[in-house]
Design a protein around this motif. Structure first.
Motif, mmCIF file in Angstrom:
data_model
loop_
_atom_site.group_PDB
_atom_site.id
_atom_site.type_symbol
_atom_site.label_atom_id
_atom_site.label_comp_id
_atom_site.label_asym_id
_atom_site.label_seq_id
_atom_site.Cartn_x
_atom_site.Cartn_y
_atom_site.Cartn_z
ATOM 1 N N GLY A 136 -3.325 18.702 -3.173
ATOM 2 C CA GLY A 136 -3.975 20.016 -3.222
ATOM 3 C C GLY A 136 -5.465 19.940 -3.489
ATOM 4 O O GLY A 136 -6.103 20.962 -3.773
ATOM 5 N N ALA A 137 -6.042 18.729 -3.405
ATOM 6 C CA ALA A 137 -7.486 18.589 -3.608
ATOM 7 C C ALA A 137 -8.206 18.852 -2.288
ATOM 8 O O ALA A 137 -7.591 18.861 -1.223
ATOM 9 N N THR A 138 -9.524 19.046 -2.363
ATOM 10 C CA THR A 138 -10.305 19.281 -1.144
ATOM 11 C C THR A 138 -10.835 17.951 -0.628
ATOM 12 O O THR A 138 -11.478 17.203 -1.369
ATOM 13 N N ALA A 139 -10.528 17.663 0.649
ATOM 14 C CA ALA A 139 -11.036 16.429 1.260
ATOM 15 C C ALA A 139 -12.407 16.736 1.839
ATOM 16 O O ALA A 139 -12.547 17.608 2.690
ATOM 17 N N VAL A 140 -13.429 16.039 1.357
ATOM 18 C CA VAL A 140 -14.802 16.284 1.802
ATOM 19 C C VAL A 140 -15.206 15.159 2.749
ATOM 20 O O VAL A 140 -15.336 14.001 2.336
ATOM 21 N N GLU A 141 -15.390 15.516 4.032
ATOM 22 C CA GLU A 141 -15.745 14.494 5.023
ATOM 23 C C GLU A 141 -17.262 14.424 5.165
ATOM 24 O O GLU A 141 -17.913 15.435 5.395
ATOM 25 N N VAL A 142 -17.812 13.225 5.043
ATOM 26 C CA VAL A 142 -19.258 13.031 5.147
ATOM 27 C C VAL A 142 -19.564 12.440 6.530
ATOM 28 O O VAL A 142 -18.949 11.436 6.928
ATOM 29 N N PRO A 143 -20.509 13.055 7.267
ATOM 30 C CA PRO A 143 -20.810 12.551 8.618
ATOM 31 C C PRO A 143 -21.174 11.073 8.607
ATOM 32 O O PRO A 143 -21.855 10.600 7.686
ATOM 33 N N SER A 144 -20.717 10.374 9.632
ATOM 34 C CA SER A 144 -20.976 8.934 9.681
ATOM 35 C C SER A 144 -22.302 8.675 10.398
ATOM 36 O O SER A 144 -22.838 9.553 11.065
ATOM 37 N N VAL A 145 -22.814 7.463 10.251
ATOM 38 C CA VAL A 145 -23.990 7.049 11.024
ATOM 39 C C VAL A 145 -23.566 5.838 11.828
ATOM 40 O O VAL A 145 -22.998 4.885 11.261
ATOM 41 N N ASP A 146 -23.795 5.874 13.132
ATOM 42 C CA ASP A 146 -23.421 4.765 14.013
ATOM 43 C C ASP A 146 -21.961 4.350 13.808
ATOM 44 O O ASP A 146 -21.661 3.159 13.714
ATOM 45 N N TRP A 147 -21.072 5.276 13.665
ATOM 46 C CA TRP A 147 -19.617 5.067 13.506
ATOM 47 C C TRP A 147 -19.237 4.477 12.156
ATOM 48 O O TRP A 147 -18.075 4.175 11.908
ATOM 49 N N GLY A 148 -20.208 4.267 11.270
ATOM 50 C CA GLY A 148 -19.907 3.624 9.981
ATOM 51 C C GLY A 148 -20.172 4.556 8.819
ATOM 52 O O GLY A 148 -20.586 5.711 8.991
ATOM 53 N N HIS A 149 -19.945 4.059 7.599
ATOM 54 C CA HIS A 149 -20.165 4.871 6.399
ATOM 55 C C HIS A 149 -21.655 5.058 6.136
ATOM 56 O O HIS A 149 -22.408 4.081 6.145
ATOM 57 N N ASP A 150 -22.045 6.298 5.851
ATOM 58 C CA ASP A 150 -23.400 6.572 5.392
ATOM 59 C C ASP A 150 -23.296 6.680 3.863
ATOM 60 O O ASP A 150 -23.048 7.756 3.310
ATOM 61 N N LEU A 151 -23.434 5.544 3.210
ATOM 62 C CA LEU A 151 -23.144 5.504 1.772
ATOM 63 C C LEU A 151 -24.070 6.412 0.968
ATOM 64 O O LEU A 151 -23.644 7.040 -0.009
ATOM 65 N N GLN A 152 -25.338 6.513 1.378
ATOM 66 C CA GLN A 152 -26.250 7.382 0.628
ATOM 67 C C GLN A 152 -25.862 8.852 0.795
ATOM 68 O O GLN A 152 -25.934 9.626 -0.162
ATOM 69 N N ALA A 153 -25.415 9.210 1.998
ATOM 70 C CA ALA A 153 -24.963 10.598 2.213
ATOM 71 C C ALA A 153 -23.682 10.861 1.410
ATOM 72 O O ALA A 153 -23.484 11.966 0.888
ATOM 73 N N MET A 154 -22.846 9.848 1.283
ATOM 74 C CA MET A 154 -21.608 10.012 0.499
ATOM 75 C C MET A 154 -21.968 10.235 -0.971
ATOM 76 O O MET A 154 -21.367 11.060 -1.657
ATOM 77 N N LEU A 155 -22.953 9.506 -1.417
ATOM 78 C CA LEU A 155 -23.441 9.676 -2.788
ATOM 79 C C LEU A 155 -23.979 11.091 -2.973
ATOM 80 O O LEU A 155 -23.705 11.748 -3.987
ATOM 81 N N GLY A 156 -24.706 11.565 -1.956
ATOM 82 C CA GLY A 156 -25.279 12.910 -1.998
ATOM 83 C C GLY A 156 -24.214 13.997 -2.008
ATOM 84 O O GLY A 156 -24.477 15.131 -2.400
ATOM 85 N N ALA A 157 -23.004 13.661 -1.567
ATOM 86 C CA ALA A 157 -21.922 14.662 -1.505
ATOM 87 C C ALA A 157 -21.182 14.788 -2.840
ATOM 88 O O ALA A 157 -20.327 15.662 -3.004
ATOM 89 N N VAL A 158 -21.505 13.907 -3.792
ATOM 90 C CA VAL A 158 -20.816 13.948 -5.097
ATOM 91 C C VAL A 158 -21.224 15.218 -5.855
ATOM 92 O O VAL A 158 -22.398 15.557 -5.930
#
Ligand SMILES: Cc1ncc(COP(=O)(O)O)c(C=O)c1O
Length: 371
Positions: A136-158
């Motif tokens: 029942g939690a909210t899954a937050v999808e962070v846009p990828s860069v070049d098909w991979g993880h954008d770790l800084q954007a993921m950090l920004g989504a916290v």
């Protein structure tokens, strides 16, 4: 006569269950054989080990067959002991799961619930958002860069509501990998109370020199969990066994929640024998390297665009015709994996097989593209 009642349970089922789209596995070989009456089928759809499993594993299971009537060791004592020695951590830092899939879900169950957020990347493994939805939690999808993880954007989504972040390195289905430098810039800034799951299901296949081995960071970051599996390089996919390494406290919570006998005896016996046969893993990695080269050269020759991959699979793009190519491959006895469910409708994921299976795929693809 008894009156047959019709009932609707959609009003009483947990609301989050209604929106769940279950994980879609690769088509089994037997199903395609049944459907199309084909004798030769190459399954390159589930990132399995084309070599099978180590003969030492098969022999260990045969020896243990007479123990079938006994419950397994619920604490997986021997497997944890062997793993602890192999990984240079303490057994109390290890949780064993019915595949790493079970452990990924358990983390969400331990930490997240309604109102909480779970972060994952676009094109990330399908089990991450599912694990969030189930609790029942909210899954937050962070846009990828070049098909991979954008770790800084993921950090920004916290946010204050973030409980868990799931990351795969290498990633499935895209095969992308991030560097030590990117990882360190990320993990050092994640708040201490947010749990990071670093999923290393494909680590053995990765030869990227800047690869950050998650285990090197576990002692410094108590909020970090490393997830690994025996399903891929060790060839034990059908037995369902994986593990997680982290701080003792979190591992304890996971153990409190898991089923008492979650990992069967044969999976435990096989995993112990598999760790003791590093030569088999080496051979599997080599077969994968050769097969990756074989398939990449063929795709290059056919001028088919692909995502460079550090796993035992790769994604190839067929703009506007992926589903048609997939169907035609099935008819020629080759099962690959459409990834439209990942938001990649023009792409097919191909697992690396044996030299013969790869050749089957290449021949079939050539025939289809020449039509
Ligand atoms: C990235 C990733 N993590 C975890 C898993 C789960 O593997 P298992 O449950 O077989 O350990 C997979 C399986 O394909 C995967 O691709």
């Amino acid at each position: 006569m008894m009156k047959k009642m019709t009932m609707q349970f959609c009003d009483t089922v947990q609301p989050q269950i209604l929106g769940i789209h279950p994980y879609v596995p690769g088509k089994p070989v037997s199903e395609l054989q049944r459907e199309l009456g084909l004798s030769k089928v190459s399954k390159l759809a589930s990132n399995e080990n084309p070599l099978g499993a180590s003969p030492k594993v098969v022999s260990a299971i045969q020896t243990a067959l007479c123990e079938i009537s006994r419950y397994p060791d619920g604490s997986a004592y021997r497997l944890k002991e062997v793993l602890a020695d192999f990984l240079k951590v303490s057994p109390a830092q290890i949780a064993i799961g019915n595949g790493s899939n079970e452990l990924l879900e358990l983390v969400a169950r331990v930490f997240a619930g309604p109102g909480d957020e779970v972060i994952y990347s676009e094109y990330g493994f399908a089990v991450y958002p599912l694990s969030a939805q189930v609790v029942g939690a909210t899954a937050v999808e962070v846009p990828s860069v070049d098909w991979g993880h954008d770790l800084q954007a993921m950090l920004g989504a916290v946010t204050d509501n973030t409980k868990v972040i799931y990351i795969a390195n290498p990633n499935n289905p895209t095969g992308t990998v991030f560097s030590r430098q990117e990882w360190e810039a990320f993990i050092s800034q994640v708040p201490d109370n947010v749990v990071v799951v670093l999923d290393e299901a494909y680590l053995e296949f990765c030869d990227f020199p800047e690869y950050p081995n998650g285990l090197d960071y576990v002692q410094s970051y108590p909020n970090l969990l490393i997830s690994r599996t025996f399903s891929k390089a060790y060839g034990l996919a059908s037995l369902r066994v994986g593990y997680m390494v982290g701080c003792e406290e979190i591992i304890q919570y996971i153990n409190q929640l898991r089923e008492p006998f979650n990992v069967n005896h044969y999976a435990q016996v096989a995993a112990v024998a598999a760790i003791q046969d590093p030569g088999f893993v080496k051979q599997s990695v080599q077969i994968n390297r050769d097969g990756m080269q074989q398939i990449c050269s063929a795709l290059d020759e056919l001028q088919i665009d692909r995502i460079p991959s550090s796993g035992n699979f790769l994604c190839a793009h067929f703009p506007g015709k992926a589903s048609e190519v997939n169907q035609a491959l099935l008819e020629l006895g080759v099962i690959v994996r459409p990834v439209a469910n990942y938001g990649m409708p023009d792409t097919l994921r191909i697992s690396i097989g044996t030299q013969e299976e790869n050749a089957h795929f290449i021949e079939a693809l050539k025939a289809i593209l020449q039509r």
